[in-house]
Design a protein around this motif. Structure first.
Motif: not given
Length: 144
Positions: A81-85, A121-124, A132-133
Motif C-alpha cells: 500500500f505504501s508503494l502504491q501511494m 506522501p505530500t505533493v507540492k 496525498l489523501d
C-alpha cells in the motif's frame, strides 16, 4: 520531631534522578519466542504419568505458524500500500490537481514535486505541501 525517610530515586546516565525512569511499561505482545519458551516450560513440567496430548501440542504449533504468516502478510500488505501511494503521488507531478485541506480550504494548482518524508506522501502545489489523501481531483494539462 519526627524524621521522614527519603525514598531512593533512580539515577539516570547523566547522574540526575528521574521519577519517569522508575516506570516501566509492560510488554503487551506475544511473539514466537515467548510461545516457544512457554511450550518448552510446559513440556519440562508435565506429569510423566499423564503426558501432554501430542494433538494439542501440534495444534498450538500450527496456530503459532498461522499467526506468524498472518503477521508477515499484514507487513507485506502495508508495504504494498505504501508503494502504491508513492507511485500515485509521483504520477501527479505536472498535473493540475484539486485539493481540500483539513480546515476546509479548497484550491487548484499544478503539482510540481513530491515528498516521501512522512507516512503519507505530500505533493507540492505552489507554496503548499498537500498530503496525498487531500487531493480530490486531477485534470491532465491540455495538449499544445
Amino acid at each position: 520531631m519526627t524524621i521522614q525517610p527519603i525514598a531512593p530515586q533512580p539515577v539516570t546516565a547523566a547522574g540526575e534522578t528521574s521519577q519517569a525512569a522508575a516506570v516501566r511499561a509492560p510488554v503487551q505482545t506475544m511473539d514466537s519466542e515467548v510461545f516457544m519458551s512457554l511450550l518448552v516450560a510446559q513440556l519440562k513440567n508435565q506429569n510423566p504419568s499423564a503426558p501432554m496430548d501430542t494433538n494439542q501440542m501440534m495444534s498450538q504449533t500450527i496456530q503459532l505458524s498461522m499467526m506468524e504468516k498472518m503477521q508477515e502478510l499484514t507487513t507485506n500488505s502495508q508495504e504494498g500500500f505504501s508503494l502504491q501511494m508513492r507511485q500515485a503521488a509521483a504520477q501527479l507531478v505536472g498535473q493540475s490537481v484539486d485539493y481540500t485541506l483539513t480546515d476546509g480550504t479548497t484550491g487548484t494548482g499544478i503539482a510540481s514535486s513530491v515528498s516521501y518524508s512522512g507516512a503519507v506522501p505530500t505533493v507540492k502545489v505552489g507554496d503548499l505541501s498537500i498530503p496525498l489523501d487531500s487531493i480530490t481531483g486531477l485534470t491532465a494539462p491540455a495538449a499544445p
